[in-house]
Design a protein around this motif. Structure first.
Motif, short mmCIF file in Angstrom:
data_model
loop_
_atom_site.label_atom_id
_atom_site.label_comp_id
_atom_site.label_asym_id
_atom_site.label_seq_id
_atom_site.Cartn_x
_atom_site.Cartn_y
_atom_site.Cartn_z
N LYS A 1 0.82 -1.22 0.00
CA LYS A 1 0.00 0.00 0.00
C LYS A 1 0.85 1.26 0.00
N LEU A 2 1.95 1.22 0.75
CA LEU A 2 2.87 2.35 0.77
C LEU A 2 4.00 2.06 -0.22
N LYS A 3 4.09 2.89 -1.25
CA LYS A 3 5.09 2.68 -2.30
C LYS A 3 5.98 3.91 -2.41
N ILE A 4 7.28 3.68 -2.30
CA ILE A 4 8.25 4.77 -2.37
C ILE A 4 9.19 4.51 -3.53
N SER B 1 -4.79 16.03 -7.22
CA SER B 1 -5.47 15.51 -8.42
C SER B 1 -4.73 15.96 -9.66
N VAL B 2 -4.82 15.15 -10.70
CA VAL B 2 -4.29 15.49 -12.02
C VAL B 2 -5.34 15.08 -13.04
N THR B 3 -5.81 16.02 -13.83
CA THR B 3 -6.84 15.73 -14.83
C THR B 3 -6.36 14.64 -15.78
N GLY B 4 -7.15 13.57 -15.88
CA GLY B 4 -6.82 12.46 -16.77
C GLY B 4 -6.15 11.29 -16.07
N LEU B 5 -5.73 11.47 -14.81
CA LEU B 5 -5.07 10.40 -14.07
C LEU B 5 -5.91 9.95 -12.87
N ASP B 6 -5.91 8.65 -12.63
CA ASP B 6 -6.55 8.11 -11.43
C ASP B 6 -5.44 7.85 -10.41
N LEU B 7 -5.16 8.86 -9.60
CA LEU B 7 -4.00 8.79 -8.71
C LEU B 7 -4.11 7.70 -7.66
N PHE B 8 -5.33 7.44 -7.21
CA PHE B 8 -5.47 6.56 -6.05
C PHE B 8 -6.24 5.27 -6.33
N ASN B 9 -6.46 4.99 -7.60
CA ASN B 9 -7.03 3.70 -8.00
C ASN B 9 -8.29 3.34 -7.21
N GLY B 10 -9.13 4.35 -7.00
CA GLY B 10 -10.39 4.10 -6.30
C GLY B 10 -10.27 4.02 -4.80
N SER B 11 -9.08 4.28 -4.24
CA SER B 11 -8.89 4.21 -2.79
C SER B 11 -9.51 5.44 -2.12
N SER B 12 -9.68 5.34 -0.79
CA SER B 12 -10.23 6.45 -0.02
C SER B 12 -9.31 7.65 -0.10
N PHE C 1 -0.40 11.23 -2.07
CA PHE C 1 0.66 11.12 -3.06
C PHE C 1 1.58 12.33 -2.88
N LEU C 2 2.71 12.09 -2.23
CA LEU C 2 3.68 13.15 -1.96
C LEU C 2 4.85 13.04 -2.93
N THR D 1 17.03 14.68 -7.79
CA THR D 1 16.19 13.50 -7.65
C THR D 1 14.75 13.89 -7.36
N VAL D 2 13.86 12.97 -7.69
CA VAL D 2 12.45 13.09 -7.33
C VAL D 2 12.07 11.81 -6.59
N THR D 3 11.55 11.95 -5.39
CA THR D 3 11.10 10.80 -4.61
C THR D 3 9.59 10.89 -4.44
N SER D 4 8.91 9.83 -4.81
CA SER D 4 7.45 9.79 -4.66
C SER D 4 7.08 8.88 -3.50
N ILE D 5 6.10 9.31 -2.72
CA ILE D 5 5.57 8.54 -1.60
C ILE D 5 4.07 8.40 -1.83
N LYS D 6 3.66 7.20 -2.18
CA LYS D 6 2.26 6.98 -2.56
C LYS D 6 1.62 5.98 -1.60
N MET D 7 0.57 6.43 -0.95
CA MET D 7 -0.17 5.59 -0.01
C MET D 7 -1.60 5.43 -0.50
N ASP D 8 -1.99 4.19 -0.79
CA ASP D 8 -3.37 3.89 -1.21
C ASP D 8 -4.10 3.23 -0.04
N TYR D 9 -5.04 3.95 0.54
CA TYR D 9 -5.80 3.39 1.65
C TYR D 9 -7.15 2.92 1.14
N GLN D 10 -7.37 1.62 1.19
CA GLN D 10 -8.61 1.03 0.71
C GLN D 10 -9.45 0.58 1.90
N SER D 11 -10.60 1.21 2.03
CA SER D 11 -11.48 0.90 3.16
C SER D 11 -12.27 -0.37 2.89
N TYR D 12 -12.46 -1.17 3.94
CA TYR D 12 -13.29 -2.35 3.85
C TYR D 12 -14.75 -2.04 4.17
#
Length: 223
Positions: free
Chosen positions: A8-11, A184-195, A201-202, A211-222
């Motif tokens: 879920k946390l991708k760096i 948000s970015v028009t045309g992109l689904d940044l969070f793949n339907g996550s909450s 997305f930092l 360098t560019v470091t991306s920190i992406k956290m997708d939180y999917q609620s049950y």
């Protein structure tokens, strides 16, 4: 991982070709978000509109000490005791995050009795955003009962990603890294339907190391 962040946390870290100016962070961010190859690596679907249209917020990196979090140790609030143990509370769910302790309640409950402890300015600090990620964890998070591991992990990440230097022309201490919270970015689904409330997305741009470091956290609620 106990905090449920596996998968879920991708760096990811990328290197920038060419020269980088300290005043060019916005353009670098636009180029980064419009690169199809980068978006494929980050598993972000869609295609950004050209010219790119995005909503983002600049985060601050002014914190120089972990004393920033000392305000959590307050006898009146009961959030964290002198030994670091986190106070408990009744379980409630907020956008899929279940509380059960006062720290998580402070972070996710907008009506928390302790909501004033971190000001609006505090919440715009990069170190607070990192701390929030680890404290909430993923959907299957098993929260710690002591705050120390959250603080240690936050400190480690912050130290690795933040760079300061002394300007040669003024002797002023400056930050080499600008961090953006991309909403948000028009045309992109940044969070793949996550909450969206608990996903983030930092993007941290370091103009010295290029360098560019991306920190992406997708939180999917049950729930």
């Amino acid at each position: 991982m106990q905090w449920g962040l596996d998968g879920k946390l991708k760096i990811n870290k990328f290197r920038i070709d060419g020269s980088v100016r300290a005043d060019d962070f916005e353009n670098i961010l636009k180029e980064f978000m419009s690169c199809d190859a980068v978006m494929s690596i980050l598993e972000i679907s869609g295609n950004a509109n050209i010219p790119i249209e995005m909503e983002n917020v600049k985060l601050k990196s002014t914190v120089r000490s972990m004393e920033f979090f000392d305000k959590l140790i307050d006898a009146d609030s009961g959030i964290v005791g002198p030994t670091g143990n986190i106070g408990g509370c009744f379980e409630e769910s907020f956008d899929g995050v279940t509380t059960g302790d006062l720290l998580r309640d402070l972070i996710v409950n907008p009506d928390s009795a302790n909501s004033q402890i971190f000001s609006a300015g505090d919440k715009m600090e990069f170190i607070y955003r990192l701390f929030r990620i680890f404290s909430i964890g993923g959907t299957l998070c098993q929260p710690d009962h002591n705050i120390q591991r959250y603080l240690d992990t936050t400190k480690s990440f912050y130290k690795d990603l933040q760079v300061i230097y002394r300007a040669s022309d003024s002797d002023e201490i400056r930050e080499a890294v600008q961090v953006f919270d991309v909403l948000s970015v028009t045309g992109l689904d940044l969070f793949n339907g996550s909450s969206r409330n608990h996903s983030c997305f930092l993007v941290a741009i370091n103009h010295i190391e290029k360098t560019v470091t991306s920190i992406k956290m997708d939180y999917q609620s049950y729930w």
